[in-house]
Design an enzyme around this catalytic site. Sequence first.
Site, PDB file in Angstrom:
ATOM      1  N   HIS A   1       2.535  30.544  -0.102  1.00  0.00           N
ATOM      2  CA  HIS A   1       3.347  29.473  -0.695  1.00  0.00           C
ATOM      3  C   HIS A   1       2.572  28.166  -0.594  1.00  0.00           C
ATOM      4  CE1 HIS A   1       6.901  27.314  -1.973  1.00  0.00           C
ATOM      5  NE2 HIS A   1       6.717  26.470  -0.963  1.00  0.00           N
TER       6      HIS A   1
ATOM      7  N   GLY B   1      -3.362  35.422 -11.151  1.00  0.00           N
ATOM      8  CA  GLY B   1      -3.760  36.290 -10.051  1.00  0.00           C
ATOM      9  C   GLY B   1      -4.997  35.822  -9.317  1.00  0.00           C
TER      10      GLY B   1
END
Length: 210
Positions: free
Chosen positions: A109, A12
């Site tokens: 991404h 995260g």
Amino acid sequence: MHSIVSLISGRGSNLEAIFKTATAKSWDVRFTGVISNNPEAKGLDFARSQGISTQVLNHRDFASRDAFDKALIHEIDHYGADLLILAGFMRILTPAFIKHYEGRIINIHPSLLPRYPGLHTHESALEAGDTTHGATVHFVSAGVDEGPIICQGEVPILLDDDASRLAARVLKMEHYIYPLAVEWFINQRLQIEGNTVHIHPPESQYISFT
């Protein structure tokens, strides 16, 4: 005040970057929940340390992808989400899920899309002999790593790069452009027209680190 929910599967680090930027800049937001499909995700520890509510929904406990996504929607809507942030969430979401959050679900991404969707992007860039690589923040659509691009960040590929060194350089860029994109969203500066995202007032949506 905007409410933000994040989906994670691992450390995260992008969630942490967004949260720290929000705190430093006093954004008018509230991080209402962090949900992971992985009970061992390190990002859950960070969320808890910041007083953010966390939830684990292990996809292995569900009979189908549809069943998992329905349970996920229930939890996200319980938290309330003006914006849903995918921060290393390693699951392909169903079209019904994406439709439910259309226009308010974003992803990052590690490539300059449309180049290298999917996995192993750093290896692909090196194998292709590219001179630049980077990351892309985009609204999520039904296609994998598709959807209107909000911004992109470019980094050089150096002669002595391997996949791990390149990945580390790209991650630094991710930690810069993802908070930037979220800030644009919460300030209502983004407009989607077809597969294009415009920012108002205009600002460069392509960032380069040299």
